[in-house]
Design an enzyme around this catalytic site. Sequence first.
Site, mmCIF file in Angstrom:
data_model
loop_
_atom_site.group_PDB
_atom_site.id
_atom_site.type_symbol
_atom_site.label_atom_id
_atom_site.label_comp_id
_atom_site.label_asym_id
_atom_site.label_seq_id
_atom_site.Cartn_x
_atom_site.Cartn_y
_atom_site.Cartn_z
ATOM 1 N N ASP A 1 54.232 22.580 47.827
ATOM 2 C CA ASP A 1 54.570 21.612 46.778
ATOM 3 C C ASP A 1 55.812 22.066 46.024
ATOM 4 O OD1 ASP A 1 53.974 19.825 44.233
ATOM 5 O OD2 ASP A 1 52.537 19.169 45.747
ATOM 6 N N TRP B 1 56.429 12.697 48.931
ATOM 7 C CA TRP B 1 57.530 12.081 48.170
ATOM 8 C C TRP B 1 56.996 11.739 46.779
ATOM 9 C CZ3 TRP B 1 62.270 9.624 50.431
ATOM 10 C CH2 TRP B 1 63.025 8.973 49.483
ATOM 11 N N ASP B 2 57.451 12.510 45.808
ATOM 12 C CA ASP B 2 56.944 12.365 44.443
ATOM 13 C C ASP B 2 57.933 11.574 43.596
ATOM 14 O OD1 ASP B 2 55.260 12.774 42.280
ATOM 15 O OD2 ASP B 2 55.232 14.959 42.465
ATOM 16 N N MET B 3 57.499 11.111 42.446
ATOM 17 C CA MET B 3 58.352 10.329 41.538
ATOM 18 C C MET B 3 57.682 10.410 40.175
ATOM 19 S SD MET B 3 58.835 7.296 39.894
ATOM 20 C CE MET B 3 60.040 6.040 39.642
ATOM 21 N N ASN B 4 58.240 11.234 39.281
ATOM 22 C CA ASN B 4 57.451 11.659 38.139
ATOM 23 C C ASN B 4 57.813 11.108 36.775
ATOM 24 O OD1 ASN B 4 55.231 13.405 38.889
ATOM 25 N ND2 ASN B 4 56.809 14.576 39.932
ATOM 26 N N ASP C 1 46.505 12.423 39.867
ATOM 27 C CA ASP C 1 46.606 13.859 39.572
ATOM 28 C C ASP C 1 45.290 14.381 39.023
ATOM 29 O OD1 ASP C 1 49.137 14.329 40.413
ATOM 30 O OD2 ASP C 1 50.075 14.249 38.442
HETATM 31 C C1 DGJ Z 1 53.078 15.433 40.339
HETATM 32 C C2 DGJ Z 1 52.173 15.352 41.538
HETATM 33 O O1 DGJ Z 1 51.268 14.323 41.401
HETATM 34 C C3 DGJ Z 1 51.486 16.703 41.711
HETATM 35 O O2 DGJ Z 1 50.564 16.647 42.773
HETATM 36 C C4 DGJ Z 1 52.537 17.743 41.970
HETATM 37 O O3 DGJ Z 1 53.189 17.470 43.181
HETATM 38 C C5 DGJ Z 1 53.543 17.772 40.810
HETATM 39 N N1 DGJ Z 1 54.061 16.463 40.549
HETATM 40 C C6 DGJ Z 1 54.678 18.715 41.115
HETATM 41 O O4 DGJ Z 1 55.656 18.688 40.175
#
Ligand code: DGJ
Length: 730
Positions: free
Chosen positions: A361, A472-475, A543
């Site tokens: 990750d 592929w994340d998007m935060n 999460d």
């Molecule tokens: C948010 C994701 O949902 C988590 O599982 C993890 O990948 C974090 N970002 C990492 O910054």
Amino acid sequence: MRRLGFMVAIVATFSCLMAAQSISFDEGRKVWLLKTQQSSYAMGVGPDGQLEHLYWGGPLWRAQDVPAATNKKDISSFDPREMLENEEFPGWGGKRYYEPALKITRADGDRDLVLHYQSQATKGDELDITLKDINDDVEAVLRYRVYADVGVISRWATITNRTKQSFTVERAQSATWYMPPGDGYRLTYLSGRWAAETQINQEPIHEGMKVLESRLGHTGHNLNPWFAIDAGSADEEHGGVYFGALAWSGNWRISVEQTPYKQVRVTGGFNTFDFGYPLKPGQSLETPVFYAGFAADGFGGASRLLHNMEREYIAPGGLQSRLRPVLYNSWEATTFDVNQPGQEALAEKAAKLGVELFVMDDGWFGERNTDTAGLGDWVVNPKKFPNGLGPLIKRVNDLGMDFGLWVEPEMVNPDSDLYRKHPDWVMNFKGRPRSELRNQLVLNLARDDVRDYLFTVLDKLASENNIRYFKWDMNRTFAEPGWPEVAPEEQKELWVKYVNNLYDILARLRAKHPKLEIESCSGGGGRVDLGVLRYVDEFWASDNTEAFDRLRIQEGFSEAYGAKFMSAWVTDVPNMNGRSTPLQYRFLDAMQGALGIGANLNKWTSEDEQLATKMIALDKQIREVVQMGDLYRLLSPRTNDTTANEYVSKNADKAVLFAFRHSQEYNTPPPTIRLRGLDGKSVYRLESVDRKLTAPTTEVSGAYLMEHGLDVKLTGDFDSTAVVITRATQ
Ligand code: DGJ
């Protein structure tokens, strides 16, 4: 005998022809009937040329039975007939006051739009109906696609400017769906927030409007683009349920409206908020696809149809794609503290348990030691991985696992080389603040140079390393969605072009790397929708990996999305809420989707490892039933102290029951669990994972299992069990 054989052949050919013809058109009366095995849908052209909705519900087989569209009469000077005529795709114009599907402003300020039928084209299961404004060549082609075997139809529209002047599209919806006229309807929808996604809500539909939407730039954790409508009394197994899901990963909107004329209409497509899309002569705008269907057998039936649709027609590879492997993810174990020896140690432990895909990750790139720096710099951190990713990937592969890697391509930390080089690449309004969330800004992916740059970076990663899987994340949500480099009237195109460019990168990556798989994650379930599912293999549903909360998140998720697409991890306790649940409970919970482990394996005892090995072996034995079978939600965590879900293979040869007890009170025994979907006449063999079955025998008829049910010994807090049910004799 021979004659009977001949007759059988004729009947078979006839039903084959009937089955093949999913769209009938009664040309004389201009009525179309779209037919699926579970439902039908009809529309027709009225005397004035407007396209009217005529029928949606259980299966019909003759277009002739459906009365042609008619012009109604004005009820009063306040209730014009147009409000009663249920247009399939109403423009905003004339005497129409409900939600329009299309609204435009022409260069001279003229905003009146009245769409009439022009032509149609049918090819197999595809129907295109062209509408055009009564005055000029503003064109809307309505696309209908019929998925007869799974009971779903899809609709979207292509808006084309065939006039000689530009105009701006201010509202472009994919479809309007009409329930049969009446009162007493009930809306079911999914809402939530970060770490509490897909909570099920039900409420009566009254006159007025309820809007489900995202204005966040991505699909969002708050509302999911799915709805179900029933007559107020449907349950899991009984009653008619209309359902729909919008395939769009940006700003979306679904309005549910009851008019004063007892008409319930659902309109969905691009969010109308801050929308503006100019079309020059010859240019087109395509709306998102809106899938919908009708199930006569309750919410369970509706979910099963959608799951079939997703597996067969939406997700990459369709029914040919592989079952989701057992995955390990490093995030909860190491957060940003990743390095070669640490990851190798985890990989060795994971491989021993039976894990098949090892995912590293966040934290492997640039100066990414916390969430304050490095996003955007997709180069391996040399202190953490002195020889690049190669040695770790080789070790993972030598251990018999595939390797996966976390990326968050759409984002940038201001403290990154990318941002220092290209500060203009983030969305912004000139001279205005650039609001950060999690210390990051959003790249303006609507720009083609940003899109091409990101593709190149990801393509290089996938070409130079044996990467089987990108997470592929998007935060974060969007803010200040400005695009100063284009003309002011084009700046709002960002909402649409961003998403189309995202899809474009995903599609190109998959085309160039056919074995590459992708997970859609947005801080958990912030990007769960049927639009992105065309390009990804699974979703990270939340999460929140706390197993009890997760039961409800997963229940809501399962209303709209299949188990195959729901990545679910076993993590350490105490977790969110400070709650601790037993390891078996966490495993059985996660095995109801695509099983993953996100725990710190360095802390596991040998008993933990033993149980995990057993559970992973069990998962491999049953995952085909879970991922490809039919889901029956037997007992809901919202209404019972016991949750039970059953998955049944399509041929009813095999099933698996999962049951969870939350907190027993007053020494009450758990409810008897009545199974579904089995063959009543067959005898099934029962294998309990932990001897909690109280059945007097291990061979029981399907009839008994469905009529009487199974008793399981679940006591105390957070007890769990699973039973594998296999057909012994027919
Ligand atoms: C948010 C994701 O949902 C988590 O599982 C993890 O990948 C974090 N970002 C990492 O910054």
